[in-house]
Write an enzyme that holds these catalytic residues in place. Structure first.
Site, PDB file in Angstrom:
ATOM      1  N   GLY A 171       0.791  -1.227   0.000  1.00  0.00           N
ATOM      2  CA  GLY A 171       0.000   0.000   0.000  1.00  0.00           C
ATOM      3  C   GLY A 171       0.827   1.283   0.000  1.00  0.00           C
ATOM      4  O   GLY A 171       0.275   2.376  -0.120  1.00  0.00           O
ATOM      5  N   ARG A 188     -10.192  24.583   1.154  1.00  0.00           N
ATOM      6  CA  ARG A 188     -11.332  25.148   1.870  1.00  0.00           C
ATOM      7  C   ARG A 188     -11.119  25.168   3.381  1.00  0.00           C
ATOM      8  O   ARG A 188     -11.771  25.911   4.095  1.00  0.00           O
ATOM      9  CB  ARG A 188     -12.614  24.375   1.509  1.00  0.00           C
ATOM     10  N   LYS A 204     -27.605  32.718   1.639  1.00  0.00           N
ATOM     11  CA  LYS A 204     -28.282  31.664   2.402  1.00  0.00           C
ATOM     12  C   LYS A 204     -28.970  32.311   3.592  1.00  0.00           C
ATOM     13  O   LYS A 204     -28.398  33.147   4.282  1.00  0.00           O
ATOM     14  CB  LYS A 204     -27.281  30.608   2.864  1.00  0.00           C
ATOM     15  N   ARG A 264     -31.094  31.351   7.005  1.00  0.00           N
ATOM     16  CA  ARG A 264     -31.487  30.244   7.871  1.00  0.00           C
ATOM     17  C   ARG A 264     -32.657  30.685   8.748  1.00  0.00           C
ATOM     18  O   ARG A 264     -32.558  31.676   9.480  1.00  0.00           O
ATOM     19  CB  ARG A 264     -30.304  29.816   8.729  1.00  0.00           C
ATOM     20  N   ASP A 292     -18.931  28.719  -9.610  1.00  0.00           N
ATOM     21  CA  ASP A 292     -18.371  28.448  -8.287  1.00  0.00           C
ATOM     22  C   ASP A 292     -16.921  27.995  -8.463  1.00  0.00           C
ATOM     23  O   ASP A 292     -16.476  27.775  -9.586  1.00  0.00           O
ATOM     24  CB  ASP A 292     -19.201  27.377  -7.565  1.00  0.00           C
ATOM     25  N   SER A 332     -18.231  19.859  -5.379  1.00  0.00           N
ATOM     26  CA  SER A 332     -17.802  18.716  -4.575  1.00  0.00           C
ATOM     27  C   SER A 332     -18.940  17.694  -4.528  1.00  0.00           C
ATOM     28  O   SER A 332     -18.930  16.711  -5.255  1.00  0.00           O
ATOM     29  CB  SER A 332     -17.433  19.255  -3.197  1.00  0.00           C
ATOM     30  N   THR A 333     -19.976  17.946  -3.722  1.00  0.00           N
ATOM     31  CA  THR A 333     -21.150  17.063  -3.728  1.00  0.00           C
ATOM     32  C   THR A 333     -22.207  17.610  -4.682  1.00  0.00           C
ATOM     33  O   THR A 333     -23.165  16.917  -5.011  1.00  0.00           O
ATOM     34  CB  THR A 333     -21.783  16.981  -2.335  1.00  0.00           C
ATOM     35  N   GLY A 334     -22.081  18.868  -5.087  1.00  0.00           N
ATOM     36  CA  GLY A 334     -23.046  19.492  -5.978  1.00  0.00           C
ATOM     37  C   GLY A 334     -24.181  20.214  -5.254  1.00  0.00           C
ATOM     38  O   GLY A 334     -24.969  20.916  -5.891  1.00  0.00           O
TER      39      GLY A 334
END
Lengths: 299, 299
Positions: free
Chosen positions: A38, A96, A191, A193, A219, A223-225
């Site tokens: 590995g 990030r 955003k 809240r 953007d 990453s995850t969208g």
């Protein structure tokens, strides 16, 4: 000027080769393998003594493996007595985590920059590193490249005919820059809240109606969208005729692509800092070449 | 004496907890997760200001991930203003790449030690690091622990009744030490390469016949198992009554276990520096505790 050689790392996605072609520099392909236990093995098979060694290694997934391999490559290069070591890191992982958001966290990108220096690097070029300011931690020459021009070129059909949308305040300067190049309007989402329910909703800072125009969401990383999908829903429900997403770095983990398609995103445009077969990918090699010349002249 | 806390890393295989119990020290479990994009997140959730922070992180597979996580943990710990940072790395990955065997290779373990220092570590304890001499590259207190006593205890039934075998010259000092503790005879194998065919055969330096005694093969790491399997074949064909294998670090990659069983190895003994469910595993925590006391007294 001292001559330079390009050393193609274990994760360059073809950028090392394109850069060597573009700049007419010698290309050295490293020897690399994953050992049965590995561990990673790398070796530089050519002499580079007294030359400027330009190592090209992007830090896309698996990020930790590519980071350790980059550090090993720097150490191997250093042992061959180059004049200087320049790193080209098209996608800089951990960008990030540029500060300690909570007590007890690492400042991951600051640490990485310290480690690259410690291993032996003298200069660093990267593409759109989330917060360019965090690069000042690197004790050496450093350049962050904005690939906005590539997006403007790819989107020329929409010149003057679309609205550029920043999905959050962090992407606002990017939206502004793209809008300026394309002579388009731009806006951004904030955003919001709900204090009682904790639900997040989006609101636009201005231009609440997209007036049946195409919307281009921009953007730095997908990453995850989730961020661009939320923004897409907002755009679709506020009269966007279609939604295009552009981002410098397309990680698009897991089922991100499927979710983006389901959300109705008609096109995804990015760059080759990360391998991606599903988007329209722009080559950053020429942009890097221009900036590398500046760095080489300054060393 | 300054008080110490044990910080249990992302790969301690229970050693952090055992060590805290043994030494009656506070145990801090770090917060850790794999982010969706593949990056690692860690956080130290407790104050450790002015205490000696003892980080326990073994570097077993996936080695590169555990290395980066260790570096992130050191950075996070450092930000909390500890008195000193001590690393306990039960299995030190890349220890076999302790020098540049060929031009253009990294000296991987020297690099890692430099990076740990650069990240903020002051002292290091590890178990059986292939070449203890390579640890002198670490600019700080450093201790390498030989777990031979644990093997001698586990093998007490064979005291005076077996032959200890080093599968190559590199393991000879280990075989000698175990033989001395167990009051057994020992011998070693040398690799012999046929200049015409390139075939490798083994020869014993002395005692070519094991006289129907059990043979205990000892090595530092079992990675693919090839070395100990070759030695087992030699022992079996030279009248060993049975073969037992002992090694500090049991990587045992791929089908290693199956191949060891097929070769007729009757028992595998190792330590918990690496998780392993197939071998008789000795806990190194007490040995580490003894050595940690020495380090803490010296800081």
């Amino acid at each position: 000027m001292v001559s330079a050689v390009i050393i193609d790392g274990t994760a360059s996605n073809g950028i090392g080769k394109a850069l060597a072609n573009e700049m007419k520099l010698q290309l050295i392909n490293i020897e690399a393998k994953d050992l049965p236990d590995g561990e990673s093995y790398v070796r530089i098979p050519k002499a580079i003594s007294n030359k400027i060694a330009v190592i090209v290694q992007s830090l896309y997934p698996p990020q930790n493996k590519h980071i350790v391999e980059l550090l090993l490559i720097i150490d191997a290069v250093k042992s061959l007595n180059p004049n200087k070591i320049v790193l080209i890191i098209p996608y800089l992982a951990y960008a990030r985590q540029n500060k300690r958001f909570m007590t007890g966290e690492p400042a991951s990108i600051q640490l990485l920059l310290r480690l690259f220096k410690c291993a032996g690097a003298h200069a660093l070029i990267t593409i759109d590193p989330h917060k360019p300011k965090s690069l000042t931690m690197f004790k050496g020459k450093v350049l962050a490249i904005e690939p906005i021009r590539l997006f403007s070129d790819a989107l020329s059909a929409y010149k003057g005919k679309a609205v550029i949308l920043a999905p959050d305040v962090g992407a606002l300067s990017k939206a502004k820059a793209l809008a300026s190049l394309m002579e388009n309007k731009f806006t951004f989402l904030e955003k919001d809240r709900d204090k009682k329910t904790g639900m997040i909703s989006l609101k636009a800072g201005q231009n609440f109606n997209f007036e049946k125009l195409p919307v281009i969401i921009i953007d730095d990383v997908i990453s995850t969208g989730s961020t661009v999908i939320q923004a897409t829903r907002f755009a679709k429900s506020h009269d966007a005729s279609k939604v295009i997403v552009v981002a410098s770095h397309l990680i698009m983990a897991g089922d991100c692509y499927k979710r983006m398609k389901t959300a109705g995103i008609s096109k995804i445009i990015g760059t080759n800092t990360i391998p991606n077969s599903k988007a329209l990918v722009q080559d950053v090699s020429k942009l890097i070449a221009e900036n590398l010349k500046t760095i080489l002249d300054s060393l």
